[in-house]
Design a protein around this motif. Structure first.
Motif, PDB file in Angstrom:
ATOM      1  N   LEU A 123       0.824  -1.211   0.000  1.00  0.00           N
ATOM      2  CA  LEU A 123       0.000   0.000   0.000  1.00  0.00           C
ATOM      3  C   LEU A 123       0.861   1.266   0.000  1.00  0.00           C
ATOM      4  O   LEU A 123       0.356   2.364  -0.259  1.00  0.00           O
ATOM      5  N   GLU A 124       2.156   1.113   0.296  1.00  0.00           N
ATOM      6  CA  GLU A 124       3.071   2.255   0.258  1.00  0.00           C
ATOM      7  C   GLU A 124       3.525   2.587  -1.168  1.00  0.00           C
ATOM      8  O   GLU A 124       4.132   3.616  -1.403  1.00  0.00           O
ATOM      9  N   VAL A 125       3.232   1.684  -2.107  1.00  0.00           N
ATOM     10  CA  VAL A 125       3.567   1.942  -3.512  1.00  0.00           C
ATOM     11  C   VAL A 125       2.749   3.134  -4.002  1.00  0.00           C
ATOM     12  O   VAL A 125       1.543   3.225  -3.745  1.00  0.00           O
ATOM     13  N   TYR A 148       3.469  -3.452  -8.238  1.00  0.00           N
ATOM     14  CA  TYR A 148       3.393  -3.697  -6.797  1.00  0.00           C
ATOM     15  C   TYR A 148       4.627  -4.428  -6.265  1.00  0.00           C
ATOM     16  O   TYR A 148       5.278  -3.958  -5.319  1.00  0.00           O
ATOM     17  N   LEU A 149       4.961  -5.569  -6.860  1.00  0.00           N
ATOM     18  CA  LEU A 149       6.075  -6.359  -6.332  1.00  0.00           C
ATOM     19  C   LEU A 149       7.424  -5.702  -6.611  1.00  0.00           C
ATOM     20  O   LEU A 149       8.334  -5.753  -5.772  1.00  0.00           O
ATOM     21  N   LEU A 150       7.563  -5.082  -7.783  1.00  0.00           N
ATOM     22  CA  LEU A 150       8.837  -4.448  -8.127  1.00  0.00           C
ATOM     23  C   LEU A 150       9.075  -3.187  -7.309  1.00  0.00           C
ATOM     24  O   LEU A 150      10.135  -3.014  -6.704  1.00  0.00           O
ATOM     25  N   GLU A 151       8.076  -2.314  -7.267  1.00  0.00           N
ATOM     26  CA  GLU A 151       8.212  -1.054  -6.520  1.00  0.00           C
ATOM     27  C   GLU A 151       8.197  -1.289  -5.009  1.00  0.00           C
ATOM     28  O   GLU A 151       8.807  -0.540  -4.253  1.00  0.00           O
ATOM     29  N   GLY A 152       7.478  -2.310  -4.600  1.00  0.00           N
ATOM     30  CA  GLY A 152       7.364  -2.553  -3.162  1.00  0.00           C
ATOM     31  C   GLY A 152       8.380  -3.521  -2.607  1.00  0.00           C
ATOM     32  O   GLY A 152       8.325  -3.890  -1.425  1.00  0.00           O
ATOM     33  N   LEU A 153       9.354  -3.932  -3.445  1.00  0.00           N
ATOM     34  CA  LEU A 153      10.330  -4.941  -3.023  1.00  0.00           C
ATOM     35  C   LEU A 153      11.106  -4.565  -1.763  1.00  0.00           C
ATOM     36  O   LEU A 153      11.239  -5.396  -0.855  1.00  0.00           O
ATOM     37  N   PRO A 154      11.657  -3.325  -1.652  1.00  0.00           N
ATOM     38  CA  PRO A 154      12.370  -2.970  -0.406  1.00  0.00           C
ATOM     39  C   PRO A 154      11.482  -3.112   0.831  1.00  0.00           C
ATOM     40  O   PRO A 154      11.924  -3.613   1.872  1.00  0.00           O
ATOM     41  N   GLY A 155      10.226  -2.676   0.708  1.00  0.00           N
ATOM     42  CA  GLY A 155       9.301  -2.789   1.832  1.00  0.00           C
ATOM     43  C   GLY A 155       8.986  -4.235   2.163  1.00  0.00           C
ATOM     44  O   GLY A 155       8.875  -4.603   3.340  1.00  0.00           O
ATOM     45  N   ILE A 156       8.851  -5.066   1.134  1.00  0.00           N
ATOM     46  CA  ILE A 156       8.571  -6.490   1.350  1.00  0.00           C
ATOM     47  C   ILE A 156       9.733  -7.155   2.070  1.00  0.00           C
ATOM     48  O   ILE A 156       9.536  -7.964   2.984  1.00  0.00           O
ATOM     49  N   ILE A 157      10.960  -6.832   1.656  1.00  0.00           N
ATOM     50  CA  ILE A 157      12.139  -7.402   2.325  1.00  0.00           C
ATOM     51  C   ILE A 157      12.184  -6.952   3.782  1.00  0.00           C
ATOM     52  O   ILE A 157      12.491  -7.738   4.685  1.00  0.00           O
ATOM     53  N   ARG A 158      11.848  -5.697   4.010  1.00  0.00           N
ATOM     54  CA  ARG A 158      11.873  -5.151   5.371  1.00  0.00           C
ATOM     55  C   ARG A 158      10.881  -5.878   6.271  1.00  0.00           C
ATOM     56  O   ARG A 158      11.221  -6.274   7.393  1.00  0.00           O
ATOM     57  N   VAL A 159       9.648  -6.064   5.791  1.00  0.00           N
ATOM     58  CA  VAL A 159       8.648  -6.747   6.621  1.00  0.00           C
ATOM     59  C   VAL A 159       8.941  -8.238   6.705  1.00  0.00           C
ATOM     60  O   VAL A 159       8.548  -8.892   7.681  1.00  0.00           O
ATOM     61  N   SER A 160       9.644  -8.777   5.709  1.00  0.00           N
ATOM     62  CA  SER A 160      10.032 -10.193   5.765  1.00  0.00           C
ATOM     63  C   SER A 160      11.011 -10.433   6.900  1.00  0.00           C
ATOM     64  O   SER A 160      10.932 -11.435   7.613  1.00  0.00           O
ATOM     65  N   ALA A 161      11.949  -9.478   7.067  1.00  0.00           N
ATOM     66  CA  ALA A 161      12.912  -9.583   8.164  1.00  0.00           C
ATOM     67  C   ALA A 161      12.196  -9.556   9.509  1.00  0.00           C
ATOM     68  O   ALA A 161      12.512 -10.337  10.421  1.00  0.00           O
ATOM     69  N   LEU A 162      11.205  -8.673   9.613  1.00  0.00           N
ATOM     70  CA  LEU A 162      10.422  -8.587  10.848  1.00  0.00           C
ATOM     71  C   LEU A 162       9.679  -9.896  11.104  1.00  0.00           C
ATOM     72  O   LEU A 162       9.627 -10.395  12.232  1.00  0.00           O
ATOM     73  N   SER A 163       9.133 -10.477  10.053  1.00  0.00           N
ATOM     74  CA  SER A 163       8.383 -11.720  10.190  1.00  0.00           C
ATOM     75  C   SER A 163       9.287 -12.887  10.566  1.00  0.00           C
ATOM     76  O   SER A 163       8.894 -13.755  11.345  1.00  0.00           O
TER      77      SER A 163
END
Length: 226
Positions: A123-125, A148-163
């Protein structure tokens, strides 16, 4: 060095093989839970974004149902989820004890958490980029992968680390009720037998695993952000 370790960590020095086995079990649970729950959580996170009101595949009824399911499962304390899924776990794995059996409640507990994190990241994209892609006639699948996946990749990696950190924490909790791993060792040997050094060493190893996963995620974020 050996003498110092035996003086300050007497109980730990008696069970080095158990520590190795427990560490392997913790890593096993963390890796497999992260992989399986990661794929499922990413899928449901994308569904939450694209089917929400105003989404590229708006489906209000479907979104509301999925949104409520995610909220409900996330609200169940993990220790209770372990008890609720005993029958399901035994049916799937054949047992409710051990590292493999722990994967079932771990995955069920992590998927909604990660799905919500992915939803927030996507949603930050920039909505303007999504609208531009739609205006150019890009298909919904194309928007999902190329925007979504390309632009949001840094955010996805960040939340993946949290998970992943959350997964490590849950493996320790699962270990406390017979799933094995460092959590089990810390409770059965450290707490129940008053072997404080075992508890501390188990904690230190868990923290090392957390720091390593965090360092890897930070490196990946830097790589994809440039």
């Amino acid at each position: 060095m050996q003498a110092i370790l035996e003086e300050y960590l007497p109980n730990v020095m008696e069970i080095p093989d158990e520590f190795i086995e427990a560490t392997q079990e913790t890593i096993y649970m963390t890796v497999y839970t992260s992989l399986i729950a990661g794929v499922l959580g990413l899928f449901f996170g994308i569904l939450l974004v694209v089917t929400r009101p105003g989404g590229i595949l708006e489906q209000r009824v479907f979104f509301n149902i999925l949104d409520q399911i995610v909220n409900i499962v996330r609200s169940i304390p993990f220790i209770i989820l372990l008890a609720l899924l005993v029958t399901v776990t035994r049916f799937i794995v054949g047992t409710s004890i051990g590292a493999t059996a722990a994967l079932v409640p771990l995955i069920v507990g992590v998927v909604p958490f990660y799905a919500r994190q992915v939803e927030v990241a996507l949603l930050e994209v920039d909505p303007g980029v999504v609208e531009a892609a739609e205006a150019m006639g890009t298909s919904p699948i194309g928007i999902i992968f190329r925007v979504y996946l390309l632009e949001g990749l840094p955010g996805i990696i960040r939340v993946s680390a949290l998970s992943i950190i959350n997964v490590i924490s849950l493996t320790a909790m699962a270990g406390a009720v017979g799933a094995g791993g460092l959590g089990n060792l810390a409770v059965t040997r450290g707490y129940n037998r008053f072997q404080t050094d075992v508890t501390w060493v188990a904690l230190i190893i868990i923290l090392i695993v957390v720091f390593i996963s965090q360092a890897i995620s930070n490196w990946l974020i830097k790589k994809v952000s440039h």
